[in-house]
Design a protein around this motif. Structure first.
Motif, PDB file in Angstrom:
ATOM      1  N   ILE A   1      49.950   9.765  31.382  1.00  0.00           N
ATOM      2  CA  ILE A   1      51.366   9.568  31.665  1.00  0.00           C
ATOM      3  C   ILE A   1      51.582   8.106  32.023  1.00  0.00           C
ATOM      4  CG2 ILE A   1      53.271  10.168  33.199  1.00  0.00           C
ATOM      5  CD1 ILE A   1      51.970  12.946  33.523  1.00  0.00           C
ATOM      6  N   GLU A   2      52.595   7.519  31.395  1.00  0.00           N
ATOM      7  CA  GLU A   2      52.973   6.133  31.672  1.00  0.00           C
ATOM      8  C   GLU A   2      54.074   6.148  32.740  1.00  0.00           C
ATOM      9  OE1 GLU A   2      53.808   3.267  28.335  1.00  0.00           O
ATOM     10  OE2 GLU A   2      55.834   3.475  29.173  1.00  0.00           O
ATOM     11  N   TYR A   3      53.727   5.726  33.955  1.00  0.00           N
ATOM     12  CA  TYR A   3      54.681   5.755  35.063  1.00  0.00           C
ATOM     13  C   TYR A   3      55.428   4.430  35.195  1.00  0.00           C
ATOM     14  CZ  TYR A   3      52.925  10.179  36.813  1.00  0.00           C
ATOM     15  OH  TYR A   3      52.590  11.507  36.949  1.00  0.00           O
ATOM     16  N   HIS A   4      56.692   4.532  35.623  1.00  0.00           N
ATOM     17  CA  HIS A   4      57.533   3.366  35.902  1.00  0.00           C
ATOM     18  C   HIS A   4      58.162   3.557  37.273  1.00  0.00           C
ATOM     19  CE1 HIS A   4      57.130   1.913  31.800  1.00  0.00           C
ATOM     20  NE2 HIS A   4      57.228   3.181  31.444  1.00  0.00           N
ATOM     21  N   TRP A  84      59.903   0.288  28.424  1.00  0.00           N
ATOM     22  CA  TRP A  84      60.094  -0.348  29.719  1.00  0.00           C
ATOM     23  C   TRP A  84      58.916  -1.276  29.966  1.00  0.00           C
ATOM     24  CZ3 TRP A  84      61.533   4.412  28.320  1.00  0.00           C
ATOM     25  CH2 TRP A  84      62.895   4.696  28.437  1.00  0.00           C
ATOM     26  N   GLY A  85      59.210  -2.550  30.182  1.00  0.00           N
ATOM     27  CA  GLY A  85      58.155  -3.536  30.400  1.00  0.00           C
ATOM     28  C   GLY A  85      57.239  -3.632  29.200  1.00  0.00           C
ATOM     29  N   THR A  86      55.948  -3.637  29.482  1.00  0.00           N
ATOM     30  CA  THR A  86      54.963  -3.754  28.404  1.00  0.00           C
ATOM     31  C   THR A  86      54.444  -2.378  27.978  1.00  0.00           C
ATOM     32  OG1 THR A  86      53.207  -4.047  30.023  1.00  0.00           O
ATOM     33  CG2 THR A  86      54.225  -6.052  29.138  1.00  0.00           C
ATOM     34  N   GLY A  87      55.164  -1.326  28.356  1.00  0.00           N
ATOM     35  CA  GLY A  87      54.726   0.034  28.035  1.00  0.00           C
ATOM     36  C   GLY A  87      54.911   0.401  26.578  1.00  0.00           C
ATOM     37  N   ASN A  88      54.678   1.664  26.300  1.00  0.00           N
ATOM     38  CA  ASN A  88      54.814   2.209  24.955  1.00  0.00           C
ATOM     39  C   ASN A  88      56.272   2.228  24.511  1.00  0.00           C
ATOM     40  OD1 ASN A  88      52.060   2.962  24.551  1.00  0.00           O
ATOM     41  ND2 ASN A  88      52.376   4.672  25.945  1.00  0.00           N
ATOM     42  N   GLY A 147      57.776   9.176  34.774  1.00  0.00           N
ATOM     43  CA  GLY A 147      56.680   9.019  33.821  1.00  0.00           C
ATOM     44  C   GLY A 147      57.004   9.636  32.472  1.00  0.00           C
ATOM     45  N   PHE A 148      56.405   9.076  31.428  1.00  0.00           N
ATOM     46  CA  PHE A 148      56.580   9.567  30.068  1.00  0.00           C
ATOM     47  C   PHE A 148      55.205   9.760  29.421  1.00  0.00           C
ATOM     48  CE2 PHE A 148      60.160   6.554  30.789  1.00  0.00           C
ATOM     49  CZ  PHE A 148      61.165   7.511  30.908  1.00  0.00           C
TER      50      PHE A 148
END
Length: 152
Positions: A1-4, A84-88, A147-148
């Motif tokens: 999970i990619e959290y922000h 978001w940012g450098t995410g996916n 998170g995504f």
């Protein structure tokens, strides 16, 4: 999970440093985003959404009851994603960016991204179900984050 991490304590699930990609270009970036399961489509500030649709061939602003929404040719649905940012990059499927034909039999389809002043500043977007149907979304109180992850 990619959290922000949440970018404020407003009571919304609000994350920062967002950008939108349309057909491989990034017409708008550096905005905050509310992730909201209680909203059907997606909204951005009217000027920003106008900029997004300026990069969609054949798009048109709608008026009357549909003011704030845009149409585009049903046979050339734009490829849209958010990150978001450098995410996916999290893509919106053609079925979810297309809210349906302008009217039965029309060759124009209504986009599931509309321009709306949310009253929270000129850089706040709101992504509802049209976004969330494409990703696994988690709301973490313990991490103070959204998170995504990729759907199975």
């Amino acid at each position: 999970i990619e959290y922000h991490k949440l970018s404020s304590s407003t009571g919304f699930w609000l994350i920062g440093n967002g950008s939108i990609s349309v057909n491989g270009e990034t017409p708008v970036s550096n905005f905050e985003t509310i992730i909201d399961s209680g909203t059907t489509i997606m909204y951005g500030p009217p000027a920003a959404v106008k900029t997004v649709y300026a990069s969609v061939n054949g798009s048109k602003a709608l008026d009357g009851e549909l003011e704030g929404l845009y149409s585009f040719p049903c046979d050339s649905i734009p490829e849209v994603s958010f990150k978001w940012g450098t995410g996916n990059e999290w893509s919106i499927s053609a079925d979810n960016i297309n809210f349906g034909q302008l009217e039965e039999g029309s060759t124009e389809c209504v986009g599931a991204l509309g321009g709306e002043d949310l009253g929270l500043g000129d850089d706040v977007w709101l992504l509802g179900d049209s976004f969330m149907k494409n990703v696994y979304t988690t709301f973490s109180f313990s991490k103070n984050s959204v998170g995504f992850a990729t759907l199975k």
